[in-house]
Write a protein that holds these residues in place. Structure first.
Motif, PDB file in Angstrom:
ATOM      1  N   UNK A  45       0.723  -1.269   0.056  1.00  0.00           N
ATOM      2  CA  UNK A  45      -0.082  -0.069   0.072  1.00  0.00           C
ATOM      3  C   UNK A  45       0.639   1.393  -0.058  1.00  0.00           C
ATOM      4  N   UNK A  46       2.060   1.258   0.001  1.00  0.00           N
ATOM      5  CA  UNK A  46       3.165   2.070  -0.368  1.00  0.00           C
ATOM      6  C   UNK A  46       3.222   2.818   1.118  1.00  0.00           C
ATOM      7  N   UNK A  47       3.003   2.428   2.140  1.00  0.00           N
ATOM      8  CA  UNK A  47       3.146   2.968   3.435  1.00  0.00           C
ATOM      9  C   UNK A  47       4.429   2.369   3.963  1.00  0.00           C
ATOM     10  N   UNK A  48       5.624   2.850   3.439  1.00  0.00           N
ATOM     11  CA  UNK A  48       6.729   2.446   3.875  1.00  0.00           C
ATOM     12  C   UNK A  48       7.347   2.532   5.188  1.00  0.00           C
ATOM     13  N   UNK A  49       6.863   3.518   5.903  1.00  0.00           N
ATOM     14  CA  UNK A  49       7.266   3.707   7.343  1.00  0.00           C
ATOM     15  C   UNK A  49       6.609   2.881   8.222  1.00  0.00           C
ATOM     16  N   UNK A  50       5.292   2.791   7.805  1.00  0.00           N
ATOM     17  CA  UNK A  50       4.366   1.979   8.834  1.00  0.00           C
ATOM     18  C   UNK A  50       4.897   0.526   8.347  1.00  0.00           C
ATOM     19  N   UNK A  51       5.298   0.097   7.122  1.00  0.00           N
ATOM     20  CA  UNK A  51       5.743  -1.254   7.014  1.00  0.00           C
ATOM     21  C   UNK A  51       7.066  -1.529   7.642  1.00  0.00           C
ATOM     22  N   UNK A  52       7.932  -0.597   7.540  1.00  0.00           N
ATOM     23  CA  UNK A  52       9.328  -0.598   8.428  1.00  0.00           C
ATOM     24  C   UNK A  52       9.100  -0.980   9.649  1.00  0.00           C
ATOM     25  N   UNK A  53       7.937  -0.346  10.460  1.00  0.00           N
ATOM     26  CA  UNK A  53       7.774  -0.540  11.963  1.00  0.00           C
ATOM     27  C   UNK A  53       7.351  -1.972  12.121  1.00  0.00           C
ATOM     28  N   UNK A  54       6.187  -2.231  11.328  1.00  0.00           N
ATOM     29  CA  UNK A  54       5.573  -3.401  11.284  1.00  0.00           C
ATOM     30  C   UNK A  54       6.602  -4.558  11.164  1.00  0.00           C
ATOM     31  N   UNK A  55       7.471  -4.614  10.295  1.00  0.00           N
ATOM     32  CA  UNK A  55       8.459  -5.659   9.886  1.00  0.00           C
ATOM     33  C   UNK A  55       9.531  -5.870  11.000  1.00  0.00           C
ATOM     34  N   UNK A  56       9.899  -4.446  11.570  1.00  0.00           N
ATOM     35  CA  UNK A  56      10.716  -4.443  12.679  1.00  0.00           C
ATOM     36  C   UNK A  56      10.432  -5.222  13.871  1.00  0.00           C
ATOM     37  N   UNK A  57       8.935  -4.957  14.017  1.00  0.00           N
ATOM     38  CA  UNK A  57       8.274  -5.601  15.290  1.00  0.00           C
ATOM     39  C   UNK A  57       8.290  -7.203  14.876  1.00  0.00           C
ATOM     40  N   UNK A  58       7.944  -7.568  13.461  1.00  0.00           N
ATOM     41  CA  UNK A  58       7.926  -8.928  13.466  1.00  0.00           C
ATOM     42  C   UNK A  58       9.355  -9.697  13.496  1.00  0.00           C
ATOM     43  N   UNK A  59      10.373  -8.913  13.264  1.00  0.00           N
ATOM     44  CA  UNK A  59      11.804  -9.460  13.367  1.00  0.00           C
ATOM     45  C   UNK A  59      12.301  -9.694  14.687  1.00  0.00           C
ATOM     46  N   UNK A  60      11.687  -8.857  15.784  1.00  0.00           N
ATOM     47  CA  UNK A  60      12.004  -9.068  17.174  1.00  0.00           C
ATOM     48  C   UNK A  60      11.063  -9.937  17.738  1.00  0.00           C
ATOM     49  N   UNK A  61       9.800 -10.245  17.205  1.00  0.00           N
ATOM     50  CA  UNK A  61       8.971 -11.418  17.523  1.00  0.00           C
ATOM     51  C   UNK A  61       9.221 -12.722  17.305  1.00  0.00           C
ATOM     52  N   UNK A  62       9.517 -12.890  16.199  1.00  0.00           N
ATOM     53  CA  UNK A  62      10.073 -14.306  15.634  1.00  0.00           C
ATOM     54  C   UNK A  62      11.111 -14.117  14.769  1.00  0.00           C
ATOM     55  N   UNK A  63      12.034 -15.012  14.857  1.00  0.00           N
ATOM     56  CA  UNK A  63      13.253 -14.768  14.085  1.00  0.00           C
ATOM     57  C   UNK A  63      13.070 -15.524  12.575  1.00  0.00           C
ATOM     58  N   UNK A  64      12.005 -16.147  12.416  1.00  0.00           N
ATOM     59  CA  UNK A  64      11.527 -16.692  11.167  1.00  0.00           C
ATOM     60  C   UNK A  64      11.424 -15.591  10.036  1.00  0.00           C
ATOM     61  N   UNK A  65      10.919 -14.233  10.760  1.00  0.00           N
ATOM     62  CA  UNK A  65      10.832 -12.976   9.596  1.00  0.00           C
ATOM     63  C   UNK A  65      12.058 -12.800   9.082  1.00  0.00           C
ATOM     64  N   UNK A  66      13.295 -13.164   9.778  1.00  0.00           N
ATOM     65  CA  UNK A  66      14.545 -12.908   8.819  1.00  0.00           C
ATOM     66  C   UNK A  66      14.388 -13.714   7.448  1.00  0.00           C
ATOM     67  N   UNK A  67      13.763 -14.449   7.192  1.00  0.00           N
ATOM     68  CA  UNK A  67      13.519 -14.904   5.731  1.00  0.00           C
ATOM     69  C   UNK A  67      13.342 -13.920   4.744  1.00  0.00           C
ATOM     70  N   UNK A  68      12.538 -13.229   5.171  1.00  0.00           N
ATOM     71  CA  UNK A  68      11.993 -12.146   4.377  1.00  0.00           C
ATOM     72  C   UNK A  68      12.615 -10.767   4.226  1.00  0.00           C
ATOM     73  N   UNK A  69      13.722 -10.255   5.273  1.00  0.00           N
ATOM     74  CA  UNK A  69      14.363  -9.360   5.537  1.00  0.00           C
ATOM     75  C   UNK A  69      15.157  -8.847   4.004  1.00  0.00           C
ATOM     76  N   UNK A  70      15.676  -9.677   3.414  1.00  0.00           N
ATOM     77  CA  UNK A  70      16.479  -9.215   2.423  1.00  0.00           C
ATOM     78  C   UNK A  70      15.500  -8.595   1.302  1.00  0.00           C
ATOM     79  N   UNK A  71      14.491  -9.060   0.923  1.00  0.00           N
ATOM     80  CA  UNK A  71      13.369  -8.817  -0.104  1.00  0.00           C
ATOM     81  C   UNK A  71      12.789  -7.427   0.424  1.00  0.00           C
ATOM     82  N   UNK A  72      12.432  -7.312   1.704  1.00  0.00           N
ATOM     83  CA  UNK A  72      11.729  -6.046   2.004  1.00  0.00           C
ATOM     84  C   UNK A  72      12.785  -4.995   2.087  1.00  0.00           C
TER      85      UNK A  72
END
Length: 173
Positions: free
Chosen positions: A6-33
Motif C-alpha cells: 500500500x506504499x506506506x513504507x514507514x508503517x511497513x518498516x515499523x511492522x516488519x521490525x516488530x515481526x523481526x523481534x517477535x519471531x526470527x523466522x521473519x529474517x527469511x523475508x528481510x532481504x526482500x523487504x
C-alpha cells in the motif's frame, strides 16, 4: 508486507521490525523487504529525496529496535541486548539438525561436510550460498520495486533461507 504493497513504507518498516523481534523466522523475508524499501527510496528520482527517505527508514527501524530492546538494555545493559541477538541468530547449534531438511542435511551424507570443514567455514559456506540465491530477486525488486516484484522477492527470499541458510530451530515458508 501490507505496508509495502500500500506504499506506506514507514508503517511497513515499523511492522516488519516488530515481526523481526517477535519471531526470527521473519529474517527469511528481510532481504526482500530491504531491497524493496531501498528501491522505493532510490526511485524518488533526486538525491535529496533519496537521502531523506533512507534516513527516515533508518530512524524508524532503529527507534523501533531501541524501544523493543530497552527492557533488556535497562535491566542488563548491552549484554542483555546481545543475549537477545544470540537467541535470534543461533549459530552455535551447527549447520543443521537431523530433523531439519535443507540442502545441507541432504548433502551431508555424500559430502561429509562436518569432516572437512570447521563450523566457521560451514557458516561462511551457508552465508555465501544463501546470498547467491538471494541476488537475482533482490536485484530485480531493487531495480523495479512494485508490489508484484515484492511478492516474488519474498517467495525467493524465503526459499533461499529455507534451503541454504545456517541452522535455525524451525523452518517454514
Amino acid at each position: 508486507v501490507a505496508g509495502g504493497i500500500t506504499y506506506l513504507d514507514l508503517v511497513g518498516a515499523v511492522m516488519f521490525s516488530l515481526a523481526l523481534l517477535f519471531k526470527q523466522i521473519a529474517l527469511y523475508y528481510a532481504p526482500a523487504v530491504f531491497c524493496y524499501l531501498l528501491g522505493r527510496c532510490l526511485r524518488a528520482g533526486f538525491v535529496g529525496g533519496t537521502v531523506r527517505d533512507v534516513t527516515s527508514l533508518g530512524v524508524v527501524v532503529l527507534t523501533t529496535f531501541t524501544v523493543l530492546l530497552s527492557p533488556w538494555l535497562l535491566a542488563f545493559g548491552l549484554e542483555g541486548a546481545l543475549q537477545v541477538l544470540r537467541r535470534v541468530f543461533p549459530i552455535g547449534r551447527g549447520l543443521f539438525e537431523d530433523k531439519v531438511a535443507n540442502v545441507w542435511c541432504a548433502a551431508a551424507p555424500l559430502l561429509r561436510l562436518r569432516s572437512w570443514a570447521s563450523p566457521p567455514q560451514l557458516l561462511a559456506l551457508a552465508l555465501a550460498t544463501t546470498v547467491i540465491a538471494l541476488l537475482p530477486s533482490g536485484a530485480s525488486v531493487l531495480r523495479k520495486p512494485t508490489p508484484r516484484a515484492l511478492l516474488w522477492a519474498l517467495l525467493n527470499s524465503s526459499l533461499a533461507f529455507f534451503l541454504f541458510s545456517y541452522q535455525v530451530h524451525e523452518k517454514s515458508i
